[in-house]
Each structure stands twice: as C-alpha cells, then as structure tokens.
Design a protein around this motif. Structure first.
Motif, PDB file in Angstrom:
ATOM      1  N   TYR A  15       0.815  -1.206   0.000  1.00 56.99           N
ATOM      2  CA  TYR A  15       0.000   0.000   0.000  1.00 56.99           C
ATOM      3  C   TYR A  15       0.852   1.260   0.000  1.00 56.99           C
ATOM      4  CZ  TYR A  15      -3.479  -3.433   1.292  1.00 56.99           C
ATOM      5  OH  TYR A  15      -4.279  -4.528   1.288  1.00 56.99           O
ATOM      6  N   VAL A  16       2.107   1.142   0.424  1.00 58.34           N
ATOM      7  CA  VAL A  16       3.000   2.291   0.460  1.00 58.34           C
ATOM      8  C   VAL A  16       3.843   2.349  -0.807  1.00 58.34           C
ATOM      9  CG1 VAL A  16       4.945   3.324   1.686  1.00 58.34           C
ATOM     10  CG2 VAL A  16       3.063   2.296   2.972  1.00 58.34           C
ATOM     11  N   THR A  17       4.363   1.196  -1.268  1.00 57.70           N
ATOM     12  CA  THR A  17       5.293   1.213  -2.394  1.00 57.70           C
ATOM     13  C   THR A  17       4.609   1.505  -3.722  1.00 57.70           C
ATOM     14  OG1 THR A  17       5.101  -1.187  -2.588  1.00 57.70           O
ATOM     15  CG2 THR A  17       6.961  -0.317  -1.314  1.00 57.70           C
ATOM     16  N   PHE A  18       3.366   1.063  -3.922  1.00 53.84           N
ATOM     17  CA  PHE A  18       2.714   1.319  -5.213  1.00 53.84           C
ATOM     18  C   PHE A  18       2.526   2.809  -5.481  1.00 53.84           C
ATOM     19  CE2 PHE A  18      -1.090   1.955  -7.806  1.00 53.84           C
ATOM     20  CZ  PHE A  18      -0.629   1.416  -8.996  1.00 53.84           C
ATOM     21  N   PRO A  19       1.966   3.574  -4.547  1.00 55.73           N
ATOM     22  CA  PRO A  19       1.852   5.017  -4.834  1.00 55.73           C
ATOM     23  C   PRO A  19       3.202   5.704  -5.023  1.00 55.73           C
ATOM     24  CG  PRO A  19       0.446   4.422  -2.999  1.00 55.73           C
ATOM     25  CD  PRO A  19       1.289   3.231  -3.305  1.00 55.73           C
ATOM     26  N   VAL A  20       4.201   5.292  -4.264  1.00 54.00           N
ATOM     27  CA  VAL A  20       5.528   5.889  -4.424  1.00 54.00           C
ATOM     28  C   VAL A  20       6.083   5.560  -5.808  1.00 54.00           C
ATOM     29  CG1 VAL A  20       7.901   5.825  -3.594  1.00 54.00           C
ATOM     30  CG2 VAL A  20       6.017   5.926  -1.955  1.00 54.00           C
ATOM     31  N   PHE A  22       4.390   4.824  -8.457  1.00 59.87           N
ATOM     32  CA  PHE A  22       3.560   5.521  -9.438  1.00 59.87           C
ATOM     33  C   PHE A  22       4.010   6.973  -9.587  1.00 59.87           C
ATOM     34  CE2 PHE A  22      -0.233   7.882 -10.730  1.00 59.87           C
ATOM     35  CZ  PHE A  22      -0.580   7.172 -11.859  1.00 59.87           C
ATOM     36  N   VAL A  23       4.267   7.631  -8.484  1.00 62.23           N
ATOM     37  CA  VAL A  23       4.698   9.033  -8.523  1.00 62.23           C
ATOM     38  C   VAL A  23       6.076   9.141  -9.166  1.00 62.23           C
ATOM     39  CG1 VAL A  23       5.387  10.988  -7.082  1.00 62.23           C
ATOM     40  CG2 VAL A  23       3.265   9.771  -6.606  1.00 62.23           C
ATOM     41  N   VAL A  27       6.749  11.193 -12.632  1.00 62.10           N
ATOM     42  CA  VAL A  27       7.720  12.289 -12.673  1.00 62.10           C
ATOM     43  C   VAL A  27       8.790  11.988 -13.722  1.00 62.10           C
ATOM     44  CG1 VAL A  27       9.562  13.423 -11.363  1.00 62.10           C
ATOM     45  CG2 VAL A  27       7.317  13.082 -10.326  1.00 62.10           C
ATOM     46  N   GLY A  28       9.282  10.748 -13.769  1.00 62.01           N
ATOM     47  CA  GLY A  28      10.294  10.385 -14.759  1.00 62.01           C
ATOM     48  C   GLY A  28       9.772  10.501 -16.178  1.00 62.01           C
ATOM     49  N   TYR A  29       8.532  10.082 -16.401  1.00 70.96           N
ATOM     50  CA  TYR A  29       7.936  10.181 -17.736  1.00 70.96           C
ATOM     51  C   TYR A  29       7.842  11.629 -18.180  1.00 70.96           C
ATOM     52  CZ  TYR A  29       4.362  10.102 -21.356  1.00 70.96           C
ATOM     53  OH  TYR A  29       3.672  10.280 -22.523  1.00 70.96           O
ATOM     54  N   HIS A  30       7.342  12.499 -17.319  1.00 72.44           N
ATOM     55  CA  HIS A  30       7.181  13.904 -17.697  1.00 72.44           C
ATOM     56  C   HIS A  30       8.536  14.614 -17.812  1.00 72.44           C
ATOM     57  CE1 HIS A  30       2.874  13.936 -17.761  1.00 72.44           C
ATOM     58  NE2 HIS A  30       2.841  13.320 -16.594  1.00 72.44           N
ATOM     59  N   LEU A  31       9.493  14.219 -16.981  1.00 66.94           N
ATOM     60  CA  LEU A  31      10.829  14.803 -17.091  1.00 66.94           C
ATOM     61  C   LEU A  31      11.473  14.412 -18.419  1.00 66.94           C
ATOM     62  CD1 LEU A  31      13.028  16.426 -15.633  1.00 66.94           C
ATOM     63  CD2 LEU A  31      13.879  14.263 -14.727  1.00 66.94           C
ATOM     64  N   GLU A  32      11.326  13.156 -18.812  1.00 62.70           N
ATOM     65  CA  GLU A  32      11.881  12.723 -20.100  1.00 62.70           C
ATOM     66  C   GLU A  32      11.178  13.442 -21.252  1.00 62.70           C
ATOM     67  OE1 GLU A  32      12.476   8.651 -22.715  1.00 62.70           O
ATOM     68  OE2 GLU A  32      11.826   8.518 -20.642  1.00 62.70           O
ATOM     69  N   TRP A  33       9.873  13.608 -21.175  1.00 59.86           N
ATOM     70  CA  TRP A  33       9.135  14.316 -22.219  1.00 59.86           C
ATOM     71  C   TRP A  33       9.598  15.772 -22.295  1.00 59.86           C
ATOM     72  CZ3 TRP A  33       5.859  18.543 -22.294  1.00 59.86           C
ATOM     73  CH2 TRP A  33       5.156  18.733 -23.480  1.00 59.86           C
ATOM     74  N   PHE A  34       9.870  16.382 -21.133  1.00 62.32           N
ATOM     75  CA  PHE A  34      10.317  17.773 -21.107  1.00 62.32           C
ATOM     76  C   PHE A  34      11.704  17.908 -21.736  1.00 62.32           C
ATOM     77  CE2 PHE A  34      12.557  21.239 -18.893  1.00 62.32           C
ATOM     78  CZ  PHE A  34      11.761  22.297 -19.285  1.00 62.32           C
TER      79      PHE A  34
END
Length: 91
Positions: A15-20, A22-23, A27-34
């Motif tokens: 329950y803790v690791t999945f949201p982490v 996911f975030v 962040v990595g996806y949007h940083l790579e797109w940027f």
C-alpha cells in the motif's frame, strides 16, 4: 517495539510502495518528455522482410522468369554430403 514496526511495514508495504512507484514513474515520464520535447510522428520504417522482398522483385524485374536451370544443372554444383566426405572416391 522493532518486531511490531517490521511486521507493520511488511504488512502494509504494497500500500506504500505502489503510490511511491507511481509518482516516481510519472515524474520520470514527464521529465523525459520535457527534456526530449514533444515527439513528432515519424514515417513508418519498412521491415527487413519488406526491404528484402522489394530487392528480390527489383532483381527479377530485368530477367525472364521462364528461363530457369534444369535440375541436373543444379545438382552438379551441390556440395557432397557430410557423411560421404571420409569415404574414398570411386573412380
């Protein structure tokens, strides 16, 4: 106290690791797109099989398809079988 803490962490880890995760992934996806910038659709590249078929068609375009070697002519140039290599040649 430590055993209770470790048991709670082990129990609630998914329950803790999945949201982490996911975030971090978002962040990595949007940083790579940027960094790369918006992607533009490229022309579809032809596969190796398609390129080979086109090359073979171009090679055959200038030749007459009805003129082929006979089976006897083809058999003269085939290599001997691997099992017959050590046998003496018949003269």
């Amino acid at each position: 106290m430590w055993p209770v803490l470790w048991t709670a962490m082990r129990t609630y880890a998914p329950y803790v690791t999945f949201p982490v995760a996911f975030v971090v992934g978002a962040v990595g996806y949007h940083l790579e797109w940027f960094i790369r910038g918006p992607s533009t659709p490229r022309e579809e590249e032809k596969s190796i099989v398609e390129l080979r078929e086109e090359r073979k068609l171009q090679e055959q375009a200038g030749t007459d398809s009805t003129q082929v070697l006979s089976l006897k002519e083809k058999l003269e140039f085939t290599p001997r079988a691997a099992l017959n290599r050590n046998r003496p040649e018949k003269s």
